[in-house]
Design a protein around this motif. Structure first.
Motif, PDB file in Angstrom:
ATOM      1  N   MET A 215      36.845  40.219  46.868  1.00  0.00           N
ATOM      2  CA  MET A 215      35.608  40.934  47.158  1.00  0.00           C
ATOM      3  C   MET A 215      35.874  42.415  47.395  1.00  0.00           C
ATOM      4  N   LYS A 216      34.850  43.231  47.195  1.00  0.00           N
ATOM      5  CA  LYS A 216      34.916  44.649  47.526  1.00  0.00           C
ATOM      6  C   LYS A 216      34.224  44.872  48.865  1.00  0.00           C
ATOM      7  N   ILE A 217      34.743  45.824  49.624  1.00  0.00           N
ATOM      8  CA  ILE A 217      34.257  46.057  50.984  1.00  0.00           C
ATOM      9  C   ILE A 217      33.397  47.305  51.026  1.00  0.00           C
ATOM     10  N   LEU A 218      32.187  47.149  51.551  1.00  0.00           N
ATOM     11  CA  LEU A 218      31.310  48.286  51.775  1.00  0.00           C
ATOM     12  C   LEU A 218      31.498  48.736  53.226  1.00  0.00           C
ATOM     13  N   ILE A 219      32.068  49.923  53.385  1.00  0.00           N
ATOM     14  CA  ILE A 219      32.323  50.461  54.721  1.00  0.00           C
ATOM     15  C   ILE A 219      31.006  51.013  55.263  1.00  0.00           C
ATOM     16  N   SER A 237      44.490  52.817  51.460  1.00  0.00           N
ATOM     17  CA  SER A 237      45.245  51.611  51.092  1.00  0.00           C
ATOM     18  C   SER A 237      44.581  50.847  49.945  1.00  0.00           C
ATOM     19  N   HIS A 238      43.245  50.905  49.841  1.00  0.00           N
ATOM     20  CA  HIS A 238      42.521  50.160  48.808  1.00  0.00           C
ATOM     21  C   HIS A 238      41.360  50.988  48.251  1.00  0.00           C
ATOM     22  N   PRO A 239      41.627  52.169  47.700  1.00  0.00           N
ATOM     23  CA  PRO A 239      40.527  53.031  47.243  1.00  0.00           C
ATOM     24  C   PRO A 239      39.700  52.447  46.110  1.00  0.00           C
ATOM     25  N   ASP A 240      40.266  51.508  45.352  1.00  0.00           N
ATOM     26  CA  ASP A 240      39.519  50.888  44.253  1.00  0.00           C
ATOM     27  C   ASP A 240      38.579  49.787  44.738  1.00  0.00           C
ATOM     28  N   VAL A 276      38.560  59.606  48.644  1.00  0.00           N
ATOM     29  CA  VAL A 276      37.278  59.646  49.354  1.00  0.00           C
ATOM     30  C   VAL A 276      36.129  59.778  48.365  1.00  0.00           C
ATOM     31  N   LEU A 277      36.275  60.690  47.398  1.00  0.00           N
ATOM     32  CA  LEU A 277      35.202  60.875  46.415  1.00  0.00           C
ATOM     33  C   LEU A 277      35.076  59.682  45.478  1.00  0.00           C
ATOM     34  N   GLN A 278      36.184  59.029  45.183  1.00  0.00           N
ATOM     35  CA  GLN A 278      36.088  57.830  44.355  1.00  0.00           C
ATOM     36  C   GLN A 278      35.234  56.773  45.045  1.00  0.00           C
ATOM     37  N   ILE A 279      35.417  56.631  46.351  1.00  0.00           N
ATOM     38  CA  ILE A 279      34.663  55.647  47.122  1.00  0.00           C
ATOM     39  C   ILE A 279      33.204  56.069  47.279  1.00  0.00           C
ATOM     40  N   CYS A 281      31.445  58.255  45.353  1.00  0.00           N
ATOM     41  CA  CYS A 281      30.715  58.608  44.133  1.00  0.00           C
ATOM     42  C   CYS A 281      30.934  57.620  42.982  1.00  0.00           C
ATOM     43  N   VAL A 282      32.191  57.295  42.702  1.00  0.00           N
ATOM     44  CA  VAL A 282      32.531  56.586  41.464  1.00  0.00           C
ATOM     45  C   VAL A 282      32.396  55.072  41.572  1.00  0.00           C
ATOM     46  N   ASN A 283      32.968  54.492  42.614  1.00  0.00           N
ATOM     47  CA  ASN A 283      33.011  53.029  42.703  1.00  0.00           C
ATOM     48  C   ASN A 283      31.631  52.362  42.644  1.00  0.00           C
ATOM     49  N   PRO A 284      30.614  52.883  43.360  1.00  0.00           N
ATOM     50  CA  PRO A 284      29.294  52.238  43.253  1.00  0.00           C
ATOM     51  C   PRO A 284      28.721  52.296  41.835  1.00  0.00           C
ATOM     52  N   VAL A 285      28.920  53.427  41.160  1.00  0.00           N
ATOM     53  CA  VAL A 285      28.387  53.580  39.805  1.00  0.00           C
ATOM     54  C   VAL A 285      29.018  52.563  38.875  1.00  0.00           C
ATOM     55  N   ARG A 286      30.319  52.406  38.986  1.00  0.00           N
ATOM     56  CA  ARG A 286      31.024  51.480  38.094  1.00  0.00           C
ATOM     57  C   ARG A 286      30.773  50.023  38.466  1.00  0.00           C
ATOM     58  N   HIS A 287      30.742  49.734  39.763  1.00  0.00           N
ATOM     59  CA  HIS A 287      30.560  48.345  40.175  1.00  0.00           C
ATOM     60  C   HIS A 287      29.184  47.817  39.785  1.00  0.00           C
ATOM     61  N   TYR A 288      28.148  48.622  40.046  1.00  0.00           N
ATOM     62  CA  TYR A 288      26.778  48.161  39.787  1.00  0.00           C
ATOM     63  C   TYR A 288      26.245  48.624  38.425  1.00  0.00           C
TER      64      TYR A 288
END
Length: 543
Positions: A215-219, A237-240, A276-279, A281-288
Motif C-alpha cells: 500500500m501507499k501511505i498518505l501522510i 526512506s520511501h519517497p515513491d 518532498v516535491l515528488q510526494i 506534486c508527482v505521486n498523486p498525479v501518477r497514482h490516480y
C-alpha cells in the motif's frame, strides 16, 4: 485562452533538475520549455501541489470556494471523496459536488463513495449500492473508488463490499483504503483486494507494515488528525510510496495554509528537496492518473511561481493556464450556489437529554487531541436526583447524537477530555452519517444548541447561558455557499469562543464531528446508541 510566456528557474521534478528557462503556454497547455543557459532569474516555477485525499465538505465550503482559497497556497488539484454529502443526499449530493466543481479550473478528482452509510449501526440519509457506484463510474468526474472503511466487510468477503471493489478493479480504477490499526494477515487480505492507499496510520511501524503489504501511505495533517510528525521519515526512506493529504480541514486552517505547509515543514526538517516535491506534486498525479500537469511539454499548464526554494512563498498559481491566485489573493470568482439539503427532525425537549441512573459505573468516550482514535474509560457515574449529570471537576460531559433524518429520541453518552467548563455546542457535521452531535455541561444548553441547528436546517451552534450563535450550513447541513474567507472568519470566531468556554482541544468542532464515526476505534456514539468498534457492536452506557 490566450498564449503567454513565463520565465524563471524551472524546477523539473521528473528529471530532478533546475534550470533557467521560458515556458510558453497556449490554450491552457505547455507548448514549449526553452532552456536558457546564461540567464539568472529571481523566481522559481514548479508543479503545483496536490491534496491526495480530502473531504472538501469538511472545509464547510463548496468546491468552488475551496478552490479559491487552496490555490492561494499553490494547490492546483485535489483527490476528493464526496462521501460526506453522499451520506446526506446520496447520488444527488455527489452530483451537486460534480456540477459545482465543473465551474472552476482547479482540478478535483472525485471518488465514487464505497461506504454509504459507513456502517449499518447508524441512520444516514442515503444508501449507495453497487448499482449506484456503477452509475457514478460512468461520470467523467469520477476517477477512483473512495476509501473502503468497511474493513470487516472486506475480511469476510461481504457481497456488497466485494462487488464494489471488483467493479473498480474491472474498470481499472484505484481503490482507496481506510484501515486504522490493521495488521498481520488481515492487513494482507485487505491489501490483496487491490486497496492501494491508507491515510489512517498513526505510527511509523504501522505505515511500514502497510507499505510492505503493497500500500501507499498518505501522510495526513488535518484540523483534527495530525500524523505528519510520526510519519515524516518516510519522505526520504520511501519517497515513491507516499503522498501528502489533509483529509479534513476546517476553513480557518485552510486560510492559513494547505499542502504548502507540509512542504515547507519538510524542508525545514532537512528532507531532500526533490523527494518532498515528488510526494507533494508527482505521486498523486501518477497514482490516480490525474489530468494535472507536471511542468512537461504538452502537459496542462498547472504550475506555481515561488520566490525561493527555502520557504516557497507562493507568488502566483496557474490552473489550465489561468492565473487563479496572485500574491496571496484569490483571482477566481465566487460561483452562485443553490443549496440542497435533507433535514427532517423536529425540535427536542430538555427532558430528551436526561440520563436516568441505572447502575454505578459507566462507559466514557475518552478523546485525544490530534487523533480520531478514542479510548473506552470506565468511571463512577456522577448521579444527582436519580440522573447522570456532567462532572466538570473531572471533565466528564454529556454527549448526544440526534437523528436528523427521522424524529427520534437522542442517543446519549458521556465524554472525557473535551474540556468545556460552561455552555454547549452542536453541529450537523457528524461523520459519516451527519446527524446532529452535541456536547455540553447542562441539559438545557445542549437542547438549545441542538434546536438551533435544527432551526437553521444545518450548521454549527454555540450556546452559553441565553446567548445562541449559529453558523448556518444550508448545503446539506455541511457547507456554506458564501464567500470562503467570510465563512473562515465566522468559524474562527466560533472556535475561539469554544476554547474560551474551556476546551483545550486544538479543533473542538472537528473532534466533535468524529465522535459519531463508528469505524474508528474504540468507543463512539451513533444516533442509535453507544458503539464499540473493537467488537463492532452496541454496548450499554452502564458497565
Amino acid at each position: 485562452m490566450s498564449t503567454f510566456k513565463i520565465s524563471g528557474q524551472i524546477v523539473d521534478v521528473i528529471q530532478k533538475t533546475i534550470f533557467p528557462g521560458t515556458i510558453t503556454v497556449d490554450q491552457g497547455r505547455i507548448q514549449s520549455i526553452e532552456q536558457e543557459a546564461k540567464q539568472s532569474y529571481q523566481q522559481y516555477i514548479l508543479p503545483g501541489f496536490i491534496d491526495a485525499h480530502v473531504h472538501i465538505e469538511s472545509s464547510m465550503l463548496v468546491p468552488t470556494e475551496f478552490a479559491r482559497i487552496a490555490t492561494v497556497h499553490g494547490t492546483v488539484g485535489a483527490v476528493s471523496d464526496p462521501h460526506e454529502i453522499a451520506n446526506v443526499l446520496g447520488m444527488a449530493g455527489v452530483e451537486f459536488m460534480l456540477t459545482n466543481a465543473a465551474q472552476t479550473p482547479f482540478k478535483i478528482a472525485f471518488g465514487a463513495p464505497s461506504c454509504v452509510p459507513a456502517t449499518t449501526f447508524e441512520t444516514a440519509g442515503a444508501n449507495l449500492t453497487a448499482v449506484e457506484v456503477k452509475q457514478l463510474f460512468q461520470h467523467p468526474g469520477i476517477s477512483y473508488l473512495s476509501e473502503v472503511m468497511n474493513v470487516p466487510g472486506v475480511l469476510i468477503d461481504h457481497t456488497e463490499v466485494i462487488s464494489k471493489i471488483d467493479l473498480a478493479n474491472k474498470l481499472g480504477y484505484r481503490i482507496d483504503g481506510h484501515a486504522p490499526g490493521l495488521s498481520g494477515e488481515d492487513l494482507q487480505k485487505y491489501a490483496d483486494a487491490n486497496i492501494t492507499t491508507d491515510h489512517e496510520c498513526s505510527t511509523l511501524e504501522e505505515a511500514l507494515e502497510k507499505i510492505a503489504a503493497g500500500m501507499k501511505i498518505l501522510i495526513r495533517e488535518g484540523s483534527a488528525a495530525k500524523n505528519y510528525l510520526a510519519l515524516h521519515s518516510l519522505i526520504d526512506s520511501h519517497p515513491d510510496q507516499c503522498m501528502f493529504c489533509s483529509d479534513d480541514l476546517h476553513p480557518d486552517d485552510l486560510v492559513r495554509g494547505h499542502i504548502n505547509e507540509l512542504v515547507r515543514h519538510s524542508l525545514v526538517l532537512g528532507h531532500d528537496f526533490m523527494n518532498v516535491l515528488q510526494i507533494a506534486c508527482v505521486n498523486p498525479v501518477r497514482h490516480y492518473n490525474l489530468n494535472v500537469g507536471l511542468l512537461q511539454v504538452a502537459d496542462p499548464a498547472d504550475f506555481i511561481v515561488v520566490n525561493n526554494l527555502e520557504d516557497l512563498a507562493v507568488q502566483s498559481t496557474y490552473c489550465q493556464g489561468v492565473l487563479v491566485a496572485k500574491e496571496g489573493q484569490a483571482m477566481l470568482p465566487s460561483v452562485p450556489v443553490l443549496p440542497v439539503n435533507n433535514f427532517s427532525t423536529a425540535p427536542k425537549e430538555v427532558s430528551d437529554f436526561r440520563i436516568p441512573a441505572a447502575g454505578e459505573r459507566v462507559r466514557v468516550i475518552e478523546v485525544w487531541d490530534g487523533q480520531l482514535l478514542t479510548t473506552e474509560k470506565h468511571i463512577l457515574a456522577n448521579i444527582e436526583n436519580g440522573e447522570v449529570v456532567a462532572d466538570l471537576e473531572n471533565d466528564i460531559l454529556k454527549i448526544a447524537v440526534v437523528n436528523r433524518y427521522q424524529n427520534r429520541p437522542p442517543a446519549m453518552g458521556l465524554i472525557h477530555n473535551f474540556g468545556l467548563q460552561r455552555g454547549a455546542i452542536a453541529a450537523s457535521i457528524a461523520h459519516d452519517s451527519h446527524n446532529i452531535v452535541a456536547v455540553g455541561t447542562k441539559d438545557e444548553e445542549i437542547c438549545r444548541a441542538v434546536n438551533a441547528v435544527i432551526e437553521a436546517q444545518g450548521g454549527i451552534a454555540i450556546v452559553e447561558g441565553k446567548t445562541v450563535k449559529v453558523l448556518p450550513l444550508p448545503v446539506a447541513g455541511l457547507m456554506s455557499g458564501s464567500d470562503g474567507y467570510s465563512v473562515a472568519e465566522q468559524y474562527g470566531g466560533a472556535d475561539a469562543w469554544v476554547k474560551d468556554m474551556g476546551s483545550k482541544l486544538s479543533a473542538p468542532f472537528m473532534t466533535l464531528g468524529f465522535m459519531a464515526l463508528l469505524v474508528i476505534p474504540e468507543l463512539k456514539l451513533s444516533d442509535r446508541g453507544l458503539f464499540s468498534s473493537n467488537n463492532f457492536e452496541f454496548v450499554s452506557l452502564w458497565v
